[in-house]
Design a protein around this motif. Structure first.
Motif, PDB file in Angstrom:
ATOM      1  N   GLY A 161      24.280  -3.292 -33.010  1.00  0.00           N
ATOM      2  CA  GLY A 161      24.236  -2.514 -33.952  1.00  0.00           C
ATOM      3  C   GLY A 161      22.923  -2.687 -34.740  1.00  0.00           C
ATOM      4  N   PHE A 162      22.848  -2.243 -36.056  1.00  0.00           N
ATOM      5  CA  PHE A 162      21.611  -2.339 -36.725  1.00  0.00           C
ATOM      6  C   PHE A 162      20.924  -3.466 -36.952  1.00  0.00           C
ATOM      7  CE2 PHE A 162      19.351  -1.907 -41.139  1.00  0.00           C
ATOM      8  CZ  PHE A 162      18.114  -1.150 -40.582  1.00  0.00           C
ATOM      9  N   GLY A 163      21.750  -4.723 -37.144  1.00  0.00           N
ATOM     10  CA  GLY A 163      21.241  -5.995 -37.360  1.00  0.00           C
ATOM     11  C   GLY A 163      20.764  -6.486 -36.309  1.00  0.00           C
ATOM     12  N   ASP A 164      21.214  -6.204 -34.937  1.00  0.00           N
ATOM     13  CA  ASP A 164      20.588  -6.629 -33.586  1.00  0.00           C
ATOM     14  C   ASP A 164      19.449  -5.782 -33.360  1.00  0.00           C
ATOM     15  OD1 ASP A 164      22.370  -8.696 -33.062  1.00  0.00           O
ATOM     16  OD2 ASP A 164      23.666  -7.301 -31.605  1.00  0.00           O
ATOM     17  N   THR A 165      19.345  -4.608 -33.766  1.00  0.00           N
ATOM     18  CA  THR A 165      18.081  -4.035 -33.513  1.00  0.00           C
ATOM     19  C   THR A 165      16.906  -4.705 -34.220  1.00  0.00           C
ATOM     20  OG1 THR A 165      19.397  -1.785 -33.275  1.00  0.00           O
ATOM     21  CG2 THR A 165      16.933  -1.646 -33.945  1.00  0.00           C
ATOM     22  N   LEU A 166      17.267  -4.728 -35.551  1.00  0.00           N
ATOM     23  CA  LEU A 166      16.180  -5.462 -36.293  1.00  0.00           C
ATOM     24  C   LEU A 166      15.892  -6.925 -35.709  1.00  0.00           C
ATOM     25  CD1 LEU A 166      17.646  -4.903 -40.107  1.00  0.00           C
ATOM     26  CD2 LEU A 166      15.553  -3.704 -38.844  1.00  0.00           C
ATOM     27  N   PRO A 169      36.783   3.977 -28.040  1.00  0.00           N
ATOM     28  CA  PRO A 169      37.025   2.632 -28.224  1.00  0.00           C
ATOM     29  C   PRO A 169      35.750   1.716 -28.009  1.00  0.00           C
ATOM     30  CG  PRO A 169      38.223   3.201 -26.464  1.00  0.00           C
ATOM     31  CD  PRO A 169      37.518   4.449 -26.852  1.00  0.00           C
ATOM     32  N   LEU A 170      34.690   2.066 -28.419  1.00  0.00           N
ATOM     33  CA  LEU A 170      33.494   1.076 -28.235  1.00  0.00           C
ATOM     34  C   LEU A 170      33.226  -0.039 -29.225  1.00  0.00           C
ATOM     35  CD1 LEU A 170      31.068   4.142 -27.033  1.00  0.00           C
ATOM     36  CD2 LEU A 170      32.562   2.554 -25.580  1.00  0.00           C
ATOM     37  N   LYS A 171      32.929  -0.946 -28.849  1.00  0.00           N
ATOM     38  CA  LYS A 171      32.343  -2.177 -29.563  1.00  0.00           C
ATOM     39  C   LYS A 171      31.006  -1.861 -30.380  1.00  0.00           C
ATOM     40  CE  LYS A 171      34.902  -5.955 -27.369  1.00  0.00           C
ATOM     41  NZ  LYS A 171      35.114  -7.067 -26.913  1.00  0.00           N
ATOM     42  N   CYS A 172      30.225  -1.057 -30.073  1.00  0.00           N
ATOM     43  CA  CYS A 172      29.039  -0.838 -30.672  1.00  0.00           C
ATOM     44  C   CYS A 172      28.725   0.477 -30.124  1.00  0.00           C
ATOM     45  CB  CYS A 172      27.881  -1.630 -30.472  1.00  0.00           C
ATOM     46  SG  CYS A 172      26.950  -1.641 -28.645  1.00  0.00           S
ATOM     47  N   SER A 173      27.582   1.455 -31.002  1.00  0.00           N
ATOM     48  CA  SER A 173      27.362   2.721 -30.688  1.00  0.00           C
ATOM     49  C   SER A 173      28.404   3.878 -30.642  1.00  0.00           C
ATOM     50  CB  SER A 173      26.518   2.706 -29.446  1.00  0.00           C
ATOM     51  OG  SER A 173      25.400   2.016 -29.531  1.00  0.00           O
ATOM     52  N   GLU A 174      29.599   3.348 -31.249  1.00  0.00           N
ATOM     53  CA  GLU A 174      30.678   4.370 -31.295  1.00  0.00           C
ATOM     54  C   GLU A 174      30.273   5.519 -32.252  1.00  0.00           C
ATOM     55  OE1 GLU A 174      30.518   2.680 -35.281  1.00  0.00           O
ATOM     56  OE2 GLU A 174      30.226   1.635 -33.223  1.00  0.00           O
ATOM     57  N   ASP A 175      29.578   5.305 -33.109  1.00  0.00           N
ATOM     58  CA  ASP A 175      29.078   6.482 -33.840  1.00  0.00           C
ATOM     59  C   ASP A 175      28.065   7.476 -33.158  1.00  0.00           C
ATOM     60  OD1 ASP A 175      27.095   4.562 -33.810  1.00  0.00           O
ATOM     61  OD2 ASP A 175      26.342   4.235 -35.753  1.00  0.00           O
ATOM     62  N   VAL A 176      27.094   6.954 -32.271  1.00  0.00           N
ATOM     63  CA  VAL A 176      26.526   7.824 -31.675  1.00  0.00           C
ATOM     64  C   VAL A 176      27.160   8.529 -30.611  1.00  0.00           C
ATOM     65  CG1 VAL A 176      24.672   7.735 -29.799  1.00  0.00           C
ATOM     66  CG2 VAL A 176      24.479   6.213 -31.906  1.00  0.00           C
TER      67      VAL A 176
END
Length: 217
Positions: A206-211, A165-172
């Protein structure tokens, strides 16, 4: 049956093109008519995302978690209960290729981590596009993990314990669990997904924040 899960938080602007692409992928001849069920997990939506999803004939599941890990897990649980043998995940701001599902299954792996392409760089400085071009590996053998392009067999997903139950990096985190459980993972560029480089991000970290971090640097 093949299950497809799309988490969404106020995605009325983009969900239609996402679902149109998924429905085309579901009709691919290499699937030999196997049933594909799509669920859009409406996480704290207060716009027309749900209405649009239902207009496309897809299932919807409503949550108020504001947590993409919980949303993906809930969608997976629903489709597993309905008999899914394979779970495919993408995002509401992404468009899968017509052969996306067929390409995942053809790899014969327990799980598939696919790469992505970006549809429009206009919201970012040229330096960000160039950095992505120089550093991103869009080829077989990459080591990228994207919730927008991810597939896993039902058995492997269950053995790994599913999404945390993670708000980000749940896929990793899921892929880490799959590796720990001994799953055979295909790191492939064959399943194609085009995604957004929007600056108004839905999942922080996520990806948007990385950019955005690249642009600031």
């Amino acid at each position: 049956m093949i299950g497809v899960i799309v988490p969404a938080h106020n995605e009325e602007a983009l969900i239609a093109q996402c679902l149109a692409a998924l429905l085309e992928a579901a009709r691919h001849h290499e699937l030999a008519g196997e049933v594909v069920r799509i669920v859009v997990v409406l996480d704290a939506c207060n716009d027309f995302t749900g209405a649009i999803a239902r207009a496309y004939g897809t299932q919807t599941l409503t949550l108020k978690a504001r947590n993409v890990g919980i949303a993906r897990a809930a969608g997976a649980a629903l489709l597993l209960a309905q008999g899914a043998r394979w779970l495919a995940f993408t995002d509401a701001d992404s468009r899968v290729a017509p052969g996306w599902l067929a390409a995942q299954l053809a790899l014969g792996a327990d799980a598939v981590c696919g790469s992505i392409a970006v549809d429009d760089w206009s919201a970012h400085p040229l330096s960000v596009r160039e950095y992505f071009r120089k550093t991103y590996v869009d080829a077989d053998g990459h080591r990228h993990v994207h919730g927008a392009n991810l597939g896993v067999s039902a058995d492997a997903y269950r053995r790994a314990g599913g999404f945390p139950p993670l708000k980000c990096s749940e896929d990793v985190a899921l892929v880490d669990r799959l590796i720990a459980s001994g799953a055979r993972i295909a790191w492939s560029a064959a399943p194609r997904v085009t995604t957004s480089a929007r600056t108004a991000v839905r999942a922080h970290g996520g990806f948007g924040d990385t950019l955005a971090e690249w642009a600031a640097a």
